[in-house]
Motif scaffolding. Structure first.
Motif, mmCIF file in Angstrom:
data_model
loop_
_atom_site.group_PDB
_atom_site.id
_atom_site.type_symbol
_atom_site.label_atom_id
_atom_site.label_comp_id
_atom_site.label_asym_id
_atom_site.label_seq_id
_atom_site.Cartn_x
_atom_site.Cartn_y
_atom_site.Cartn_z
ATOM 1 N N ALA A 187 0.798 -1.233 0.000
ATOM 2 C CA ALA A 187 0.000 0.000 0.000
ATOM 3 C C ALA A 187 0.832 1.284 0.000
ATOM 4 O O ALA A 187 0.362 2.314 -0.476
ATOM 5 N N SER A 188 2.060 1.230 0.501
ATOM 6 C CA SER A 188 2.882 2.444 0.527
ATOM 7 C C SER A 188 4.163 2.296 -0.288
ATOM 8 O O SER A 188 5.124 3.027 -0.077
ATOM 9 N N HIS A 189 4.170 1.384 -1.244
ATOM 10 C CA HIS A 189 5.338 1.238 -2.120
ATOM 11 C C HIS A 189 5.462 2.463 -3.017
ATOM 12 O O HIS A 189 4.540 2.782 -3.776
ATOM 13 N N ALA A 190 6.594 3.121 -2.959
ATOM 14 C CA ALA A 190 6.810 4.346 -3.737
ATOM 15 C C ALA A 190 6.710 4.100 -5.238
ATOM 16 O O ALA A 190 6.165 4.922 -5.971
ATOM 17 N N ASP A 191 7.212 2.957 -5.716
ATOM 18 C CA ASP A 191 7.210 2.701 -7.157
ATOM 19 C C ASP A 191 5.823 2.426 -7.722
ATOM 20 O O ASP A 191 5.649 2.387 -8.933
ATOM 21 N N LEU A 192 4.840 2.278 -6.867
ATOM 22 C CA LEU A 192 3.462 2.097 -7.330
ATOM 23 C C LEU A 192 2.704 3.414 -7.374
ATOM 24 O O LEU A 192 1.630 3.501 -7.969
ATOM 25 N N GLN A 193 3.263 4.448 -6.748
ATOM 26 C CA GLN A 193 2.568 5.723 -6.673
ATOM 27 C C GLN A 193 3.297 6.880 -7.343
ATOM 28 O O GLN A 193 2.681 7.883 -7.677
ATOM 29 N N ILE A 194 4.613 6.746 -7.530
ATOM 30 C CA ILE A 194 5.402 7.843 -8.127
ATOM 31 C C ILE A 194 6.380 7.258 -9.141
ATOM 32 O O ILE A 194 7.110 6.324 -8.848
#
Length: 126
Positions: free
Chosen positions: A51-58
């Protein structure tokens, strides 16, 4: 601030890192090394473990451009404060694969390497 022109190929020391807000030890270590941290908050549309993986959001597109999907206001505010130009995906990240990894891709030169299942609208700006 000098921005990395080619994603994943920095020419010098890192000055900014997007990191899970839940990785407190990592955040402390980066900050003590004078590296600015963009905290990536858990996204309720993603499974708990990622849920807080950076590569999934940025996704860093190069220079001061980033593509985001499902970022919190805190992350967006920090990116703005650091001078990044933020573009959001047209599609929302979602709990189910493959919608959970819409912007998980690799950029090399002018090419983006991404799985075929990602919808073209997601990468309309590349």
């Amino acid at each position: 601030m000098n921005f990395i022109e080619k994603p994943n190929f920095p020419l010098g020391n890192a000055t900014v890192a997007a990191v899970s807000s839940e990785a407190e030890d990592v955040i402390s270590a980066l900050q003590s090394a004078k590296i600015a941290v963009v905290p990536v908050e858990p996204n309720e549309n993603l499974p708990t473990g990622i849920a807080s993986h950076a590569d999934l959001q940025i996704l860093h597109l190069g220079g001061n451009s980033v593509l985001t999907s499902g970022c919190s206001q805190k992350s967006t505010d920090m990116l703005n404060m650091l001078g990044f130009n933020i573009q959001n995906t047209e599609n929302e990240i979602d709990f189910s694969y493959p919608e959970d990894c819409l912007i998980n891709a690799e950029i090399i030169g002018k090419n983006i390497i991404k799985p075929r299942y990602n919808r073209p609208k997601t990468y309309g700006i590349c």
